[in-house]
Every structure is written in C-alpha cells, then in structure tokens.
Scaffold this motif. Structure first.
Motif, PDB file in Angstrom:
ATOM      1  N   SER A  42     -51.950  15.775  -4.460  1.00 37.35           N
ATOM      2  CA  SER A  42     -51.882  16.192  -5.773  1.00 37.35           C
ATOM      3  C   SER A  42     -53.076  15.614  -6.556  1.00 37.35           C
ATOM      4  O   SER A  42     -53.253  14.299  -6.457  1.00 37.35           O
ATOM      5  CB  SER A  42     -50.829  15.995  -6.553  1.00 37.35           C
ATOM      6  OG  SER A  42     -50.482  16.217  -7.739  1.00 37.35           O
ATOM      7  N   GLU A  59     -51.207  15.003 -12.482  1.00 41.31           N
ATOM      8  CA  GLU A  59     -49.919  14.404 -12.756  1.00 41.31           C
ATOM      9  C   GLU A  59     -48.978  15.444 -13.549  1.00 41.31           C
ATOM     10  O   GLU A  59     -49.050  16.200 -14.254  1.00 41.31           O
ATOM     11  CB  GLU A  59     -50.043  13.228 -13.836  1.00 41.31           C
ATOM     12  CG  GLU A  59     -50.905  12.239 -13.528  1.00 41.31           C
ATOM     13  CD  GLU A  59     -50.407  11.155 -12.719  1.00 41.31           C
ATOM     14  OE1 GLU A  59     -49.099  10.967 -12.729  1.00 41.31           O
ATOM     15  OE2 GLU A  59     -50.883  10.150 -12.034  1.00 41.31           O
ATOM     16  N   SER A  60     -47.751  15.314 -12.952  1.00 41.99           N
ATOM     17  CA  SER A  60     -46.575  16.481 -13.329  1.00 41.99           C
ATOM     18  C   SER A  60     -45.201  15.858 -13.085  1.00 41.99           C
ATOM     19  O   SER A  60     -45.183  14.736 -12.783  1.00 41.99           O
ATOM     20  CB  SER A  60     -46.848  17.703 -12.483  1.00 41.99           C
ATOM     21  OG  SER A  60     -46.353  17.409 -11.172  1.00 41.99           O
ATOM     22  N   ASN A  61     -44.292  16.677 -13.615  1.00 46.33           N
ATOM     23  CA  ASN A  61     -42.797  15.836 -13.208  1.00 46.33           C
ATOM     24  C   ASN A  61     -42.565  15.467 -11.919  1.00 46.33           C
ATOM     25  O   ASN A  61     -41.840  14.433 -11.683  1.00 46.33           O
ATOM     26  CB  ASN A  61     -41.612  16.878 -13.729  1.00 46.33           C
ATOM     27  CG  ASN A  61     -42.071  17.131 -15.261  1.00 46.33           C
ATOM     28  OD1 ASN A  61     -42.518  16.070 -15.919  1.00 46.33           O
ATOM     29  ND2 ASN A  61     -41.532  18.337 -15.682  1.00 46.33           N
ATOM     30  N   ASN A  62     -43.011  16.257 -11.097  1.00 50.16           N
ATOM     31  CA  ASN A  62     -42.648  15.856  -9.206  1.00 50.16           C
ATOM     32  C   ASN A  62     -43.920  15.497  -8.715  1.00 50.16           C
ATOM     33  O   ASN A  62     -43.608  14.890  -7.594  1.00 50.16           O
ATOM     34  CB  ASN A  62     -42.434  17.428  -8.805  1.00 50.16           C
ATOM     35  CG  ASN A  62     -41.333  18.137  -9.367  1.00 50.16           C
ATOM     36  OD1 ASN A  62     -40.277  17.526  -9.732  1.00 50.16           O
ATOM     37  ND2 ASN A  62     -41.145  19.448  -9.378  1.00 50.16           N
ATOM     38  N   LYS A 120     -47.428  12.979  -8.742  1.00 50.69           N
ATOM     39  CA  LYS A 120     -48.479  11.785  -9.237  1.00 50.69           C
ATOM     40  C   LYS A 120     -49.772  12.080  -8.556  1.00 50.69           C
ATOM     41  O   LYS A 120     -50.138  12.797  -7.497  1.00 50.69           O
ATOM     42  CB  LYS A 120     -47.818  10.541  -8.933  1.00 50.69           C
ATOM     43  CG  LYS A 120     -46.783  10.402  -9.670  1.00 50.69           C
ATOM     44  CD  LYS A 120     -46.601  10.687 -11.152  1.00 50.69           C
ATOM     45  CE  LYS A 120     -45.084  10.298 -11.649  1.00 50.69           C
ATOM     46  NZ  LYS A 120     -45.137  10.565 -13.210  1.00 50.69           N
ATOM     47  N   ASN A 134     -48.336  22.211  -9.453  1.00 51.81           N
ATOM     48  CA  ASN A 134     -48.501  20.780  -9.871  1.00 51.81           C
ATOM     49  C   ASN A 134     -48.879  20.997 -11.318  1.00 51.81           C
ATOM     50  O   ASN A 134     -49.043  19.887 -11.996  1.00 51.81           O
ATOM     51  CB  ASN A 134     -49.081  19.749  -9.365  1.00 51.81           C
ATOM     52  CG  ASN A 134     -50.417  20.049  -8.876  1.00 51.81           C
ATOM     53  OD1 ASN A 134     -51.151  21.226  -9.204  1.00 51.81           O
ATOM     54  ND2 ASN A 134     -51.227  19.073  -8.252  1.00 51.81           N
ATOM     55  N   ASN A 135     -48.917  21.924 -12.134  1.00 50.61           N
ATOM     56  CA  ASN A 135     -49.348  22.278 -13.381  1.00 50.61           C
ATOM     57  C   ASN A 135     -48.294  23.253 -14.049  1.00 50.61           C
ATOM     58  O   ASN A 135     -48.188  24.478 -13.464  1.00 50.61           O
ATOM     59  CB  ASN A 135     -50.747  22.442 -13.507  1.00 50.61           C
ATOM     60  CG  ASN A 135     -50.963  22.379 -15.145  1.00 50.61           C
ATOM     61  OD1 ASN A 135     -51.426  21.218 -15.303  1.00 50.61           O
ATOM     62  ND2 ASN A 135     -51.115  23.280 -15.776  1.00 50.61           N
ATOM     63  N   ALA A 136     -47.694  23.127 -15.081  1.00 49.90           N
ATOM     64  CA  ALA A 136     -46.621  23.667 -15.473  1.00 49.90           C
ATOM     65  C   ALA A 136     -46.922  24.891 -16.442  1.00 49.90           C
ATOM     66  O   ALA A 136     -46.689  26.212 -16.475  1.00 49.90           O
ATOM     67  CB  ALA A 136     -45.590  22.910 -16.145  1.00 49.90           C
ATOM     68  N   ASN A 186     -40.843  19.735  -4.857  1.00 51.88           N
ATOM     69  CA  ASN A 186     -40.801  18.620  -5.631  1.00 51.88           C
ATOM     70  C   ASN A 186     -41.592  17.374  -4.947  1.00 51.88           C
ATOM     71  O   ASN A 186     -41.183  16.175  -5.287  1.00 51.88           O
ATOM     72  CB  ASN A 186     -39.521  18.098  -6.365  1.00 51.88           C
ATOM     73  CG  ASN A 186     -38.468  17.775  -5.032  1.00 51.88           C
ATOM     74  OD1 ASN A 186     -38.813  17.777  -3.958  1.00 51.88           O
ATOM     75  ND2 ASN A 186     -37.359  17.343  -5.419  1.00 51.88           N
TER      76      ASN A 186
END
Length: 812
Positions: free
Chosen positions: A681, A684-687, A689, A721-723, A797
């Motif tokens: 990745s 940075e996202s919730n799931n 780094k 990895n980006n909402a 995730n």
C-alpha cells in the motif's frame, strides 16, 4: 588617402548593381511616410523573414514577445530596421525590454514608436540593430534580429497573432537591410542612400482573436486537438542507492498559453528496512545571486519498509527558490538522490492549467529515475520539424543533461543523419561545458536549432551521441514533443515524452510488440515499431527475433529472425516494413502480439527504443491518437525488479479519465518461471498503512512465454485503499526464480477495464468465478502462514483471519 565612407558607399552601390542584374528588377519607394525613404532593389527571394513566436497572449501587467529572425543564405548583414504596425487599442510597445533576447546584430541604435494620427487605429514600432564588426565576422544564414516586446493595452481574452496575410491595412512590416560596409555604417534614412531594401510578399498583420473583453483577465490556451486516449510504457528498474534526473520544474512556462509545467517524484522502498533518503536539488540556470549548479535545497526523508514517498504535496518540494524573472515563483533544476538502501523511483511530469501544483492536468508522463551515470550516452531519435502522422502537427526533440560531479565537464555532441540517402552521414558536431552539478538543455541552443545550418526549418531526423570524461559520468534524457503547426519549436504542444538517454547493449529485448492489435477503444488499434542506432565507427550485423506471446500449439511458428546491417553511426527503423506481419487464422488475421529479441554480432553494442502508437482504423498510417517511446532493455540478469506506482482507478482530472496500470512480463528461460507479485500500500487508510501488504500472489510463466496482468483476475481484484474516491494505489516488487523482462503500461481511461474476478469478495480465492473447496485450501495455507500469498483476503482488510473463512463458508 581616399575617404573611407566614399569607398564603402561605392561598395554598396556595386553590390546592389550585381543583385539587380540577378533579380532583374528594382524600385524606389518611401520607407514610410515620416520622411524616411530608400531606393533599393527588392530581393524578396534572397532574404526571408519569420516569426519564431507568431502568437502571443498579452496582459497589462506582463510583457511578452515575438521573436523575429531573418534568413539571408550566404549574404552578410550589418544593419537592419524593422517596422511593425500594430493596433494601439490592443497592444502597447514595451521599450524597456528592447535589448533582451537573442540578437546577431548586437548594437541597438533605435527603439521607438511612431504614433498614428487621431483617426488612425495603428501605431508603428521602429527598431534598428547593427553589427560593428569586420565584414568577415558579419552574420549570415539564419540571423536572429531580436525580440519585440508588447503589453496589453487592456485586459482581455484571446491571442494576438502575427500571421502572413495581406489586407487593407497595407504593408505592416518592412525591413531596411544593409550589407557589408566595414562596420562603420550608421542608418540615416536619407533620400538616395544606397542599401538593400527587402519587401516580403507575406505581410503580417496583427489580429485580435476573439474580440477584447475588458472584464476578463485570463487568456485561453489556443485550441489544440488532444489525443483521445493516453498511454505509455515504463520499463522495470533494479533498485539503486543513487538516483538522478536532469529536470525538475515548478510553475515553469510551458509554451501553451495558460499552462505551466510541474514535476514531482515518487520513490518506493522494496526492502524490509526503513530507507533514509537525502534529496538534493541543483539550480539549472543562473538567476540573480543563484548560480547554475549551486544547491537550491536539500532535505532528508524516511520511507518505511515497503513504503512509498511522493513529493507532490511535501512542503520541502513545493517551496523551492525562484529561478526565473516572471511574476510568481518558478523553479527549474536538476535532481540527485542518495539512500542508505536501494530504492526505486519515477519522475512525474505534468502540464497543468494555471499556476498551481494542483491545477487540472493537460498532459502527464512518467519516467524512471536514472540509476547509472555514463560517460557516453545516445539517443536513436532526434527530430526537428518532422512530420508526425497527425495532420497539422510536427515532431521536435531536445536533449537535457545533468552533471552530478563536483567538477565541470565538457561534453561533445555528434549528430548523424537518419534521412534516406544520408543515413549515418555526420550532420553536426559541437562541444559544450556543464558546470559542477549543472545542467544543459538544447532548447534554444543555436547549435541545436540550426542543425541544418543553411536550412533551419528543414525536416530533420537524426541520432545523437554525447561523450564526456571517462572519470566524470553524467545523465541525460531526450524530450520529444508533438507540436502544433510546423517550422517553429515554440508552438503549443499536445504531447510530451521524456526518455532516458541510453548506453550501449549487445543484446536488447522488449516483451510487447503489437500489430493491428485491439486497444479496448472502439475503432482504435495498437502498433509497435523499433528504432535502432549504431553509434560505432564500424557497421554491425543485427538479428531481430520475433516470437508470438501466449502462442498455443495451433498457432503458427512465429520465430522469424530479421537480419539487417546497420552502417556506422546509422539508423534502422521498422516503420513501413511489415516486420510484424505473422500469418494468423481468423478472427485474428493480420494481428500480432509478440516479443522481440535483438542480438548484435561481435563485440559491438547499439541502442534502441520501442515506439508504440494508437491509431484509427487497421493500418499503421491511420490517424494518430496516442504515442509512447520506451527504451529497449538490455540483457536481464536480476531476479527482482520494482515499480514505484501501481494505480487502479486513480482520478487524474484529465477529461474524466482515471489511471490504470498493468504489467507485461516475459520469461526468456527454457524452464517454467514462478513469479511472485508483491504489492504494498502507498496510502494510509482504515485497513492499510503505507508499506503494509496490499496483495501478494504468484503466477507461473511457461518457458519463453508471456504474462499480461490485463487479463489476470488477481490483478483486477486488488484491494482498494482509498475510500473517497475509491481506488487502489501501491508499489510493486516482482521476484522471479530466474530473470524476466517486464514493463508497466499506464493508461488513462474513462471506463474501467473488465474485472474477471468479481466474486473475490464472496470467497473466490483463485479467481475462477466459482466458490469451491479449493478456495478454502488457499485460505487455510495463508491462515497458517505456510505461504506468502494473500489471495484469500476476501474482505480486503490486509489480514487473513476467521472473518475471511466465514465469508467463504456463507457463500459456498
């Protein structure tokens, strides 16, 4: 002793008499009505004039210029006066800049405005320049008269065009030209003065387009026919502890009105250790107290294990010193990078609307950062005013070099013809000095602009070799541009490609060569050609081996070597040869998807590029829609390569297009080759780094076979990895059992490519469109850490756990 002025007067009379005999006509006329009159021969066939910058955008605050050149063949010139009438309600002449820019007649003796009457809409600029050198040193051939600067009389939209035309306005520019006179001539415009006076059949006029609007202050970009689809290929790179790039730009003028050039870097750390990276930025030009080659800025960053760094929004990168005289902060520089562990990187160049780093991009191109400086670099393609296959546009190229050494270096340019009948013939040779940590750009360089000394607007296709000291290697790149119109390298640009200069290789390879291949866009097909260059003093024999990709037992044998000889300093191009015409059955008749191996006999090396084109229809000569040049790769000797950027659906701002990447990999081995794809990745996202595992999977490539992730389910099912907006961004490390060749294809698409692993979120680990016990077996191996793969991460995730098992079980 005879009066010297009388001698010179007689010389000019004699000169004009000879010209009159050749041209067979002469005339006397008033130079213009303010009592400045001449009597002379009209020699519009012997001396020509041109605007290098025929269109300008104006404002009341900033000056802009037209650059005027004159071409005199072998005739030497000592003095010239230009008169240009212009609409005084739109333009004002800026006398303060009258002595700036290029001028082969160095002395400015007159710079003024003759005001039109109250009932006239036009004023007249009068500028006179002369050279007070000896006859032998007077300029001839292409002569730069200089720049004529204007400001807007009022703010408004539109461009001011100086274009060849003849209207009721009459003769809107005129020249007063004098030949050799020993350097003592001062123009007086006295009646009866002997001189060569030149009129031109094409009389430029000044035309505002569209009408001035006093409520608008920004000028639009001239209308350009943009490419319908943008795509490029990037070769894989081996990580390195040092990286270089010869061009960093921030808010730099682009040549396209209303647009500016910007660049940033993307670095990836393929290691399990943190990388400490020092970034040095070096001044490309001298400005004020800043000297070319001096350090503009340095800063240090840390990249986490398997992580990525982008300078796009880094304040260290964004806040660079000003190195240019225009309003605002503009920077042009070169780059060197050092790291404690090996990293990979790319330079992303963009042309953006406006003057901010986040303006809407009009053009984008990514180029690998350069790991290995060399004392000898080459480009197989140099073009100036060359036809493009896209009507109304021509090809142009320049060279940019960076000297990373602490001492200045002298580099020698050797340029060789690639035209029919002149292939390998020397075109020009010249030497330049680059200061320590300094930069060189051929754009605007007299030697480069005038490769054909007697025909500066010739259509030129050539190759170039550049050599420097053996103990002081340097780096460089070729910048190719597709430019609107012809005869001027400063016209607006619709496509820009940066290609690293190349070192010699005895073996070359490229994994993807296409002929009439479908593109995914209706009516458009893909075509590939090779451009090879032999920089040696000896002819070389070259074998080009073509092998179909993904061929089956029913496919025809496609290995068919092409044996060619390339003369010393010569060129070979496949365009128009039908080199990829391999017989195929319907429905793929006339289509080829192949890989190419190139072997040079003996000890010599060559360089080459692959030129990919997207055209309308099913012939290589179809209307051009996109183009990309990529260096051919030398023999692969490593089992690990990296790509700093893998994008799946990243918005670009370009006409609603998103960025999608795929990789093409070829196994040159005689045995099967298992390839491990490791994607980490970049966000940075919730799931996830920066640096955490996004997806790891493996594929086995048959001997001498090819894999393209375009049709690979695991690739389509990469986690996002980006909402908002939803997309996937990562770096890629490819590890293989034996060396492979790989490229990354970057495409800017309005419609996502097909996804053939849509049941991944339901428990389809192996992407076969079924939920079966084999998917459970994959989950079991990954849950028990008996494999590095993460294809059973069904909820995307970044973890393989019981939640993934429950997803599979509930959908079995």
């Amino acid at each position: 002793m005879p009066n010297r002025k009388n001698i010179f007067q007689k010389f000019r009379v004699l000169l004009i008499g000879l010209i009159v005999l050749v041209v067979t006509f002469a005339m006397a006329y008033y130079f213009y009505k303010y009592s400045q009159r001449t009597k002379a021969a009209i020699i519009d066939k012997l001396i020509n004039f041109e605007f290098l910058t025929p269109s300008i955008q104006t404002s009341v605050d900033d000056s802009t210029y037209i650059e005027v050149h004159m071409r005199s063949s072998q005739y030497k010139i000592s003095v010239a006066t230009i008169l240009i009438r212009y609409p005084k309600n739109i333009l004002t002449f800026d006398k303060d800049h009258a002595d700036e820019g290029c001028h082969d007649l160095p002395s400015l003796t007159d710079s003024r405005v003759v005001e039109g009457g109250n009932n006239e809409n036009f004023n007249t600029v009068v500028v006179t320049r002369l050279s007070s050198t000896s006859d032998a040193n007077l300029p001839s051939g292409l002569i730069c008269f200089g720049r004529i600067y204007f400001k807007g009389a009022q703010n408004g939209t539109g461009k001011i065009t100086f274009s060849p035309a003849e209207t009721e306005l009459g003769n809107n520019w005129k020249w007063d030209i004098a030949g050799p006179d020993g350097g003592k001539f001062i123009p007086t415009f006295e009646d009866g003065k002997n001189e060569i006076a030149v009129t031109v059949s094409d009389q430029p006029i000044v035309t505002p387009t569209p009408t001035i609007d006093s409520n608008v202050t920004n000028s639009p970009t001239p209308p350009l026919e943009q490419f319908s689809e943008k795509s490029q290929d990037i070769t894989s790179s081996s990580p390195s502890k040092t990286l270089y790039y010869p061009l960093v730009v921030r808010n730099w003028p682009s040549g396209n009105a209303g647009n500016t050039q910007w660049s940033h870097i993307i670095l990836s750390n393929p290691s399990a250790e943190t990388a400490t990276v020092r970034i040095n930025i070096w001044a490309a030009t001298t400005y004020g107290t800043i000297q070319a080659g001096s350090e503009l800025k340095n800063y240090t960053i840390s990249i986490p294990p398997h992580g990525t760094y982008s300078s796009y929004s880094d304040e260290n990168w964004r806040n660079m010193p000003d190195t240019y005289s225009q309003e605002g902060i503009q920077t042009i520089a070169a780059l060197s990078i050092s790291s404690n562990i090996a990293i990979s990187g790319i330079n992303r160049w963009q042309m953006r609307k406006g003057n901010t780093f986040d303006g809407i991009p009009e053009q984008v191109f990514d180029t690998p950062l350069i790991a290995d400086p060399s004392f000898s670099l080459h480009s197989p393609l140099v073009v100036r005013n060359w036809p493009s296959g896209k009507e109304g546009y021509t090809q142009w190229s320049d060279i940019m070099l960076f000297n990373p050494n602490s001492d200045e270096i002298r580099v020698n340019f050797s340029v060789f013809h690639e035209k029919e009948g002149k292939n390998g013939v020397p075109l020009k040779e010249f030497t330049k000095t680059i200061p320590a940590h300094g930069w060189l750009n051929t754009y605007g360089m007299d030697e480069w602009k005038n490769l054909e000394a007697n025909y500066p607007t010739s259509e030129i296709k050539a190759a170039v070799s550049i050599t420097g000291p053996i103990n002081k290697p340097f780096v460089g790149m070729s910048r190719w541009k597709l430019i609107q119109g012809k005869d001027s390298h400063t016209n607006p640009t619709i496509s820009t490609i940066d290609t690293p200069l190349l070192s010699l290789e005895n073996k070359l390879f490229y994994p993807l060569a296409l002929r009439n291949w479908p593109s995914g866009s209706a009516g458009l097909t893909q075509w590939t050609d090779l451009i090879l260059y032999n920089p040696n003093n000896e002819a070389v024999s070259v074998s080009i081996d073509i092998r179909e990709n993904n061929r089956t037992s029913s496919s025809p044998q496609s290995d068919r070597p092409i044996i060619i000889a390339i003369r010393p300093h010569g060129y070979y191009g496949t365009y128009g040869t039908g080199w990829l015409a391999i017989p195929r059955a319907e429905p793929e008749s006339g289509q080829t998807n192949a890989n190419v191996s190139i072997n040079v006999s003996g000890i010599y090396g060559i360089v080459g590029i692959s030129r990919w084109k997207l055209v309308e229809g099913h012939t290589v000569t179809g209307h051009l829609q996109s183009l990309s040049d990529t260096p051919l790769m030398g023999e692969s000797k490593v089992n690990e390569v990296a790509f700093p950027l893998i994008a799946r659906g990243i918005p670009t701002g370009m006409n609603g297009n998103n960025l999608w990447n795929d990789t093409a990999i070829y196994n040159p081995s005689d045995t099967p080759n298992t390839v491990l794809f490791q994607l980490y990745s970049s966000r940075e996202s919730n799931n996830f780094k920066n640096g955490s595992v996004l997806r790891i999977f493996k594929q086995t490539i048959a001997p001498h076979d090819y894999l393209n992730t375009y049709g690979l389910g695991q690739w389509h099912a990469l986690p996002t990895n980006n909402a908002d907006p939803v997309f996937s961004q990562s770096s890629l490390v490819i590890q293989s059992e034996s060396p492979v060749y790989s490229i990354e294809r970057m495409r800017y698409l309005s419609v996502p490519p097909p996804n053939n692993c849509q049941k991944k979120p339901l428990g389809d680990a192996d992407c076969n469109d079924e939920i079966k016990p084999t998917d459970y077996e994959e989950w079991g191996e990954e849950f028990g850490l008996t494999t590095k793969e993460t294809i059973a991460d069904f909820d995307n995730n970044g973890k393989i756990n019981l939640d993934d098992f429950e997803i599979w079980r509930s959908n079995l």
